[in-house]
Every structure is written in C-alpha cells, then in structure tokens.
Design a protein around this motif. Sequence first.
Motif, short mmCIF file in Angstrom:
data_model
loop_
_atom_site.label_atom_id
_atom_site.label_comp_id
_atom_site.label_asym_id
_atom_site.label_seq_id
_atom_site.Cartn_x
_atom_site.Cartn_y
_atom_site.Cartn_z
N GLU A 157 -75.91 22.06 13.68
CA GLU A 157 -75.94 23.24 12.82
C GLU A 157 -76.46 24.45 13.61
O GLU A 157 -75.97 25.58 13.45
N GLY A 158 -77.45 24.18 14.46
CA GLY A 158 -78.03 25.25 15.29
C GLY A 158 -76.99 25.85 16.22
O GLY A 158 -76.93 27.08 16.39
N THR A 159 -76.16 25.00 16.78
CA THR A 159 -75.10 25.48 17.67
C THR A 159 -74.16 26.39 16.92
O THR A 159 -73.75 27.44 17.44
N SER A 160 -73.84 26.00 15.70
CA SER A 160 -72.96 26.81 14.87
C SER A 160 -73.57 28.20 14.65
O SER A 160 -72.88 29.22 14.76
N LYS A 161 -74.85 28.20 14.37
CA LYS A 161 -75.53 29.48 14.12
C LYS A 161 -75.55 30.34 15.38
O LYS A 161 -75.29 31.57 15.32
N SER A 162 -75.85 29.72 16.50
CA SER A 162 -75.91 30.48 17.76
C SER A 162 -74.53 31.03 18.15
O SER A 162 -74.41 32.17 18.60
N GLN A 163 -73.52 30.18 17.91
CA GLN A 163 -72.15 30.63 18.22
C GLN A 163 -71.79 31.85 17.37
O GLN A 163 -71.17 32.80 17.86
N LEU A 164 -72.20 31.80 16.13
CA LEU A 164 -71.90 32.92 15.22
C LEU A 164 -72.60 34.19 15.68
O LEU A 164 -71.99 35.28 15.70
N SER A 165 -73.85 34.04 16.05
CA SER A 165 -74.60 35.24 16.46
C SER A 165 -74.02 35.83 17.74
O SER A 165 -73.91 37.05 17.89
N HIS A 166 -73.56 34.95 18.65
CA HIS A 166 -72.91 35.43 19.86
C HIS A 166 -71.62 36.17 19.53
O HIS A 166 -71.35 37.25 20.07
N ALA A 167 -70.87 35.59 18.60
CA ALA A 167 -69.59 36.20 18.20
C ALA A 167 -69.83 37.57 17.59
O ALA A 167 -69.12 38.54 17.88
N ARG A 168 -70.82 37.61 16.72
CA ARG A 168 -71.14 38.88 16.07
C ARG A 168 -71.53 39.96 17.09
O ARG A 168 -71.09 41.11 17.00
N LYS A 169 -72.35 39.55 18.01
CA LYS A 169 -72.82 40.48 19.05
C LYS A 169 -71.63 41.04 19.83
O LYS A 169 -71.52 42.25 20.06
N MET A 170 -70.77 40.13 20.19
CA MET A 170 -69.60 40.50 20.97
C MET A 170 -68.71 41.47 20.20
O MET A 170 -68.25 42.48 20.74
N LEU A 171 -68.51 41.12 18.93
CA LEU A 171 -67.67 41.97 18.08
C LEU A 171 -68.30 43.36 17.94
O LEU A 171 -67.58 44.37 17.98
N GLN A 172 -69.59 43.35 17.76
CA GLN A 172 -70.31 44.62 17.58
C GLN A 172 -70.05 45.57 18.75
O GLN A 172 -69.68 46.74 18.54
N THR A 173 -70.21 45.02 19.94
CA THR A 173 -69.98 45.88 21.11
C THR A 173 -68.53 46.32 21.21
O THR A 173 -68.25 47.48 21.53
N GLN A 174 -67.63 45.39 20.87
CA GLN A 174 -66.20 45.73 20.91
C GLN A 174 -65.88 46.84 19.90
O GLN A 174 -65.10 47.75 20.18
N ILE A 175 -66.51 46.69 18.72
CA ILE A 175 -66.24 47.67 17.65
C ILE A 175 -66.72 49.06 18.06
O ILE A 175 -66.01 50.05 17.86
N THR A 176 -67.90 49.07 18.66
CA THR A 176 -68.41 50.40 19.09
C THR A 176 -67.50 51.02 20.14
O THR A 176 -67.25 52.22 20.11
N ILE A 177 -66.96 50.19 21.02
CA ILE A 177 -66.03 50.71 22.04
C ILE A 177 -64.78 51.27 21.35
O ILE A 177 -64.32 52.36 21.65
N LEU A 178 -64.29 50.46 20.40
CA LEU A 178 -63.08 50.88 19.66
C LEU A 178 -63.31 52.20 18.93
O LEU A 178 -62.46 53.09 18.91
N LYS A 179 -64.49 52.26 18.30
CA LYS A 179 -64.82 53.48 17.54
C LYS A 179 -64.84 54.71 18.42
O LYS A 179 -64.32 55.77 18.07
N LYS A 180 -65.43 54.50 19.62
CA LYS A 180 -65.50 55.60 20.57
C LYS A 180 -64.09 56.04 20.96
O LYS A 180 -63.80 57.24 21.02
N GLN A 181 -63.24 55.03 21.19
CA GLN A 181 -61.84 55.33 21.56
C GLN A 181 -61.17 56.11 20.44
O GLN A 181 -60.48 57.09 20.68
N ASP A 182 -61.38 55.62 19.21
CA ASP A 182 -60.78 56.29 18.05
C ASP A 182 -61.25 57.73 17.94
O ASP A 182 -60.47 58.66 17.72
N ASN A 183 -62.59 57.90 18.10
CA ASN A 183 -63.16 59.25 17.99
C ASN A 183 -62.61 60.15 19.08
O ASN A 183 -62.34 61.32 18.83
N GLY A 184 -62.45 59.54 20.24
CA GLY A 184 -61.94 60.30 21.36
C GLY A 184 -60.53 60.81 21.12
O GLY A 184 -60.20 61.95 21.43
N THR A 185 -59.70 59.96 20.50
CA THR A 185 -58.30 60.33 20.26
C THR A 185 -58.18 61.32 19.12
O THR A 185 -57.26 62.13 19.09
N GLU A 186 -59.10 61.21 18.17
CA GLU A 186 -58.99 62.08 17.00
C GLU A 186 -59.29 63.54 17.31
O GLU A 186 -60.15 63.82 18.12
#
Lengths: 186, 241
Positions: A157-186
Amino acid sequence: MKIIHLHQEETELIKLAVENNRQAQQQIYSRFSSKMLSVCRQYIKDIQLAEDVMITAFMKVFTNLNKFEHKGSFEGWIRRIMVNECISYLRVQKKVKFTEDEIYVEESFNAIDSKFSIDQIQFLIDALPDGYKMVFNLYAIEGYKHNEIAKMLGINEGTSKSQLSHARKMLQTQITILKKQDNGTE
Amino acid sequence: MEPNNFEKDFREKLNERKIDPSDKAWDRLDAMLSVAEEKKQPKKKNKWIYIAASLVGFLLAGTFFFNQKKTIENPKNSVVVKENIKKDSTVKPAFNIIDSAKTEIAISEKDATHTSVKNSIAKKIERNQNTNQTSKNETNQVAESSVIIKNNQEKQSINNQTSVVENPKNSTVDQLLNSAEKTVVAENSAKPKSKVKVNANDLLYQVDGELELSFREKVITNVNKNYQTVKVALANRNQQE
C-alpha cells in the motif's frame, strides 16, 4: 421511466449475449467500445495496442457474461475488466516493475484552476512512467483506494502511495511548464 | 488536503472522452468469438451422441432379451414331441419281448383288424401329436405339462394295447379274438376321453386369460413356463439316458 426501460433493455441484451447471440454481442460492443477504448488509451499510449487490449478485454466480457450478477452498473463491470486487462498487459508485456520505495510526502498541491484540452491531458498522462501512470489512473481517474490498488498491482500500500505522490509531482511540474507555454502563446 | 483541481478536471474530461475503434476491431472480435464457440460446441454434440448411443444400446439389449425368450420356447416344444415319438418306438420292442406268451398267428388271421387297429392307433398318435403341437404353440406350460402327462399315460396304454395286439404268438384264435375285441373296446372307451381332456376351448380360454395379464404377471408366467420346460426337458433327457 426511461431509465427503467433502458435497464430492462440492457438485461434483455445481456441475456441474449450470454446465449451467444452475435447481434446482441455486437450491440453491447458498439454501445461501449468507444468509451472503453478511451479507458485503454489512458494506460497505453499506442492506440493500436490499446485497441488490441480492448478486444481481448471484450472477449473476456463475453465469455464471463454469465457471471455478471446485475448488481452494479453494467458499464462499471465492463470498465473494471478493461482496466484489469490494461494492467496485466503493462505488467506482463511491458514488464513494469515497481520500485518498492515507501518514502512519500503528503504534499499539498497548489490549486491549478486552468483547464486543459483532452489532448493535453492525455499528453501529460502519456509522459508519466508506466508505474506512476497506472497508480495515478487507478487512484485519480478510476477512484480506487490505495489498498485496492496495492492488491491489483501486487504491491504494498505504501508503494502505491509513493507512486501516486511521484506521479502528482511530475504532473505538477509538467502542468506549470504547459501553463507557461500557454501564457507565452496567448 | 486541498483537492487537486487538475485531477478533477482530468477525471471529468477523460470520462467524457470517446475514441471510436477501427472498423476491423469488431471483425476481429467476431472471429475470436466464433473460434471460442466452435471449441465449446463439440463438447455439447458429444454429450448428445453419448445419450443417443446409450438409448440405442438399451433398445438393442431389450429386443435381444425378449427375442431370446421366444427362441427358447420353440425348441422345447419340438423336443417334447420328438421324445414322445421316441418313447413309442423304444417301448414297443420291450413289450414285444416281455409279452411273448401271447400268440403271433393272429397277425395273419387278424390282418384286417390289425391294420384297422394300427391305423387307428397311428391316427390317434398323430392326432395327439398335432394337438400337442398346436396347444404348445398356442400357449401355456401348465396345459403343456398336463398334456404331456396325459400323453405319457396314453402312450403306455397304447403300448400295452399294441403289444397285446402284436404279440399273440401262442394264443388260440378265441383268445386272439377276445383280446382284439378288448383292445378295440378299450381304445374306443379310452381315446374319446383323452380328446375331451385336451379341449381346444380350454386352451383358447387360457390364451385369452394370458392376453389380459399385466406385464408383471406375464414375466412371472414366462419364468414359470421356462422353468417347467427346462424341468421337463431334463427329466426326459434323464429318462433317455
């Protein structure tokens, strides 16, 4: 009334499909296939492979249709079979292994209000490693709990939780990059 | 914990999404389903074949069993008749030797009476045999056994008579005449009785009764019949030996 009628129609359809009525089977297939291919696509990047997995999952749906007890929703039942098939595909074919690290942090993410297009969302998910992707999909999209995910994937269960937190972290950084790209284009 | 808004957004949008599979996808699934069905069907067919085969087997066994009974019954009838005839022929010489005291001359003198008596005896034997055969072919063993007993008695009396008739060596003409008269009288008196006893109506009545029997009773009577015929056949064989 319409819902009841639909439900009756569905049980009738299932009954026929259990007796190997090909027309009934085709109706069930055409009713759910596009949704289920979407589910498979969440886990598998290659659309052709996703379709293959969907077909084998539908085979399982029809061969085990007599085991469906009409308790939950039929769509939910089919969806579970799809998800399981995708997981077994990733684990058997792609030999995904989970690093059993149980170090995770309950981070509070900054609320990200920005809306993404479905293609962007899929792009973000596709970018995740398969292990993270599975846990994230199961937890965030399918709504399984960590103990259920742990059972499904054969991990702690712990592995599942850690995997999720890693995924979230990764997504978060990706989202901020995407947002910056979007803002840049707008 | 702050709900991750992007996750909610992801969920909603992903759940709404639909991706149409290629047209080939259904054809492939269809083919896979057909293959799966073909694998299942032979098992069902085999089951039916086994059931049908066992049914046919039971039918064959049943018909064979009932036919066997019939074939057993017929030979017995013929055996009984033959033995009766044999007895007649075997017993006669014995009497010839024993009753040598009586004259033989009568053979020449009483040709007319002899031949007539002999003819009548032969006819009666034939008749008896005919009635035996018909009665046996028609039906039941109880009647058969009683008929057999009667026949045996008759045969003995016939044998006695024939011996009396055929061995009149040292007797006088008067004695011969007397004996001839006696035999004729005895035959006339004895043989009508036997005719009455083997009544065709009685036999028919018994046959009618048997037709109305239930299956269980039929089986019981059949078993009885077979037992009786075997018993008689054994007794006859022992006598012959």
